[in-house]
Scaffold this motif. Structure first.
Motif, PDB file in Angstrom:
ATOM      1  N   MET A 105     -47.164  -8.292  -8.670  1.00 45.10           N
ATOM      2  CA  MET A 105     -45.880  -8.365  -9.594  1.00 45.10           C
ATOM      3  C   MET A 105     -44.867  -9.573  -9.437  1.00 45.10           C
ATOM      4  N   MET A 106     -44.792  -9.984  -8.163  1.00 45.74           N
ATOM      5  CA  MET A 106     -43.751 -11.202  -7.950  1.00 45.74           C
ATOM      6  C   MET A 106     -44.372 -12.460  -8.364  1.00 45.74           C
ATOM      7  N   GLY A 107     -45.854 -12.593  -8.464  1.00 40.30           N
ATOM      8  CA  GLY A 107     -46.305 -13.670  -9.037  1.00 40.30           C
ATOM      9  C   GLY A 107     -47.506 -14.278  -7.963  1.00 40.30           C
ATOM     10  N   LEU A 166     -57.042  -5.868  -6.795  1.00 37.95           N
ATOM     11  CA  LEU A 166     -56.675  -5.028  -5.456  1.00 37.95           C
ATOM     12  C   LEU A 166     -57.489  -4.073  -5.511  1.00 37.95           C
ATOM     13  N   VAL A 167     -58.299  -3.934  -4.397  1.00 36.12           N
ATOM     14  CA  VAL A 167     -59.428  -2.998  -4.392  1.00 36.12           C
ATOM     15  C   VAL A 167     -59.090  -1.912  -3.511  1.00 36.12           C
ATOM     16  N   VAL A 168     -58.886  -0.738  -3.962  1.00 40.05           N
ATOM     17  CA  VAL A 168     -58.214   0.486  -3.507  1.00 40.05           C
ATOM     18  C   VAL A 168     -59.833   1.393  -2.726  1.00 40.05           C
ATOM     19  N   PHE A 222     -45.097   4.515 -12.163  1.00 40.74           N
ATOM     20  CA  PHE A 222     -43.672   4.136 -12.720  1.00 40.74           C
ATOM     21  C   PHE A 222     -43.830   2.734 -13.450  1.00 40.74           C
ATOM     22  N   ASP A 223     -44.449   1.666 -13.109  1.00 41.13           N
ATOM     23  CA  ASP A 223     -44.607   0.347 -13.476  1.00 41.13           C
ATOM     24  C   ASP A 223     -45.785   0.914 -14.679  1.00 41.13           C
ATOM     25  N   LEU A 224     -46.913   1.475 -14.352  1.00 40.16           N
ATOM     26  CA  LEU A 224     -47.834   1.627 -15.424  1.00 40.16           C
ATOM     27  C   LEU A 224     -47.414   2.035 -16.797  1.00 40.16           C
ATOM     28  N   ALA A 230     -57.136  -4.436 -15.955  1.00 43.74           N
ATOM     29  CA  ALA A 230     -56.747  -5.947 -16.465  1.00 43.74           C
ATOM     30  C   ALA A 230     -55.317  -6.336 -16.297  1.00 43.74           C
ATOM     31  N   THR A 231     -54.476  -5.374 -16.593  1.00 46.22           N
ATOM     32  CA  THR A 231     -52.927  -5.982 -16.417  1.00 46.22           C
ATOM     33  C   THR A 231     -52.543  -5.989 -14.932  1.00 46.22           C
TER      34      THR A 231
END
Ligand SMILES: *Cc1c(COP(=O)(O)O)cnc(C)c1O
Length: 478
Positions: free
Chosen positions: A274-276, A282-284, A330-332, A367-368
């Protein structure tokens, strides 16, 4: 920088206020009001900083974007004191080891307790001592552990002024190596309490003591669990350091694969992205306790009951719910605190699940935000440990094996995949022996630790006895 609750509470707090707190007043988790953005020029500068001045200076650069209530020189000194070659084994602190074409292992487990939790906990120890000293206060950390968290916390807090650690663990249920790591500490401010019961009994004691608000206030009871924002923030740094080592220029992307339980580690990757930071995926990676894999595959988040929570050979990922997951949701949900509150508050405690399948935001999670997922079983761990040794001569631990197994399912041509190593194999030796037929290597300083004198109190699962112990010990000075 101000911090807000994921459940919409009106409070705005500074870093040092939330440092010593657990949950927000409404039961939510603290998040920064916005993510500082790292542009191309800054990332290039950080590349040089890491290569010429080292990890501690990079940590200072990143932390100072989120911490503006500690003077810069003090914060710089705290980072320098934390991230040293003596404590973490190498000057790079988190060196990348090449495994195969496009796949790297980021070594995060060379701290005092041989698991990645040291990366954050060591900083937390120094931040706590600094802030408590500034306020002239004391803190009594009360925790429950079945292994990694407790030992990382004790090694981070040992000898720290103003801090006592009361760590409960289920009597006789940790591995001999894990017991030795905790019980051999002779520091006066560390109290090992082996409870005659199981891990849930330990957690119930912590909850009961923390719910007695008068006692909690009087004896300054605190925690160091993974929802602490400072821990998460410290973990953001090694995503930047991993990226910098895996690339030569900022136009390149990198994916990270993260062995996940409570979603703390991979949530730090989300923050970095998110910071760029140019992160592709990101593989969970989960084990048989696949709460998170299920969510990312289906959109349904379903908390498991005790009977549904499996004891596995990657035990630090054996979770029934993922306590940091609320931060990502929260972000989602576009930072809609009321909706998060509805989902994680009454909703979850009544039905034990929520369902975002039909919500357009779920379709965008990959995607996002770059999230993909997968799971790994005991048989997969054995195979992965075996093939990694046979093909590359490298012995990896069971959690890292879960990460690698799932990473290989998400490779993309030309995109480096960095697998986070979350523990050294010696911590989970019996499964490594099962896979390879031989003991993993033991770092020299851990030779014979099982034979050292042990400092541990064996107690019944009795809340009033634990309270009496805390009262008595608080009469002494630390
Ligand atoms: C704590 C831990 C994990 C899980 O990390 P989360 O931040 O809870 O997702 C994975 N592996 C090891 C060895 C751990 O100690």
């Amino acid at each position: 920088m101000y911090y807000i609750s994921t459940r919409g509470h009106a409070d705005r707090k500074r870093f040092c206020e939330i440092l010593l707190e657990g949950l927000a007043p409404d039961g939510g988790l603290y998040m920064p009001v916005a993510y500082p953005q790292v542009d191309d020029a800054t990332l290039s500068r950080w590349r040089t900083v890491y290569h010429t001045q080292g990890y501690a200076t990079l940590a200072f650069e990143i932390l100072s974007l989120y911490i503006d209530d500690i003077p810069a020189d003090d914060l710089r000194a705290l980072c320098a004191k934390t991230y040293t070659a003596e404590v973490f084994g190498t000057g790079e602190i988190v060196p990348l080891r090449h495994l195969q074409d496009c796949v790297w292992i980021e070594a995060l487990s060379n701290g005092p307790t041989l698991a990645f939790k040291d990366m954050a906990m060591q900083l937390l120890g120094n931040l706590f001592e600094y802030e408590l000293g500034r306020r002239g206060e004391e803190l009594n950390i009360l925790g429950a552990t079945s292994g990694d968290t407790g030992s990382a916390a004790e090694h981070a807090m040992r000898g720290k002024k103003g801090v006592r650690v009361f760590m409960t663990s289920p009597h006789g249920r940790m591995s001999p190596f894990q017991q030795a790591q905790m019980f051999s500490l002779q520091d006066a401010n560390i109290y090992n309490i082996a409870i005659k019961g199981v891990f849930d009994d330990c957690q119930d004691i912590v909850k009961a003591v923390s719910n007695d608000l008068a006692f909690k206030r009087k004896y300054k009871i605190g925690t160091v669990n993974s929802i602490n924002w400072a821990r998460l923030l410290a973990q953001v740094v090694y995503y930047f350091a991993g990226y910098i080592q895996a690339t030569e220029q900022n136009s390149q992307k990198v994916s990270f694969s993260v062995p996940s339980g409570n979603f703390g580690n991979v949530c730090a990757g989300h923050v970095a992205r998110m910071m760029g930071l140019p992160i592709d995926k990101l593989v969970v990676a989960t084990n048989e306790n696949d709460v998170l894999d299920e969510f990312f595959r289906t959109g349904v988040y379903r908390v498991r009951g005790t009977a549904d929570t499996h004891e596995t050979s990657s035990p630090s990922m054996d979770i029934s719910k993922a306590s940091n997951f609320e931060r990502f949701v929260f972000d989602l949900l576009g930072r809609d605190g009321a909706r998060v509150k509805a989902l994680f508050g009454e909703g979850l405690s009544q039905t034990g699940q929520f369902d975002l399948r039909a919500d357009p935001v779920f379709a965008q999670a990959a995607a996002t935000y770059g999230f993909v997922s997968g799971k790994s079983t005991h048989a997969n761990r054995l195979d992965t440990i075996r093939s990694t040794y046979e093909l590359h001569g490298m012995v990896i631990d069971t959690h890292t094996a879960d990460g690698l197994k799932v990473a290989l399912e998400h490779l993309r041509a030309g995109v480096p995949m960095v697998v986070l190593e979350t523990a050294l194999p010696i911590k989970f030796a019996s499964t490594v022996v099962e896979a390879l037929g031989r003991e993993p290597e033991r770092p020299a300083q851990f030779e014979g630790i099982e034979d050292l004198p042990k400092r541990v109190l064996v107690m019944d699962a009795d809340v009033s006895a634990i309270k009496a112990l805390i009262e008595r010990e608080c009469a002494t000075v630390v």
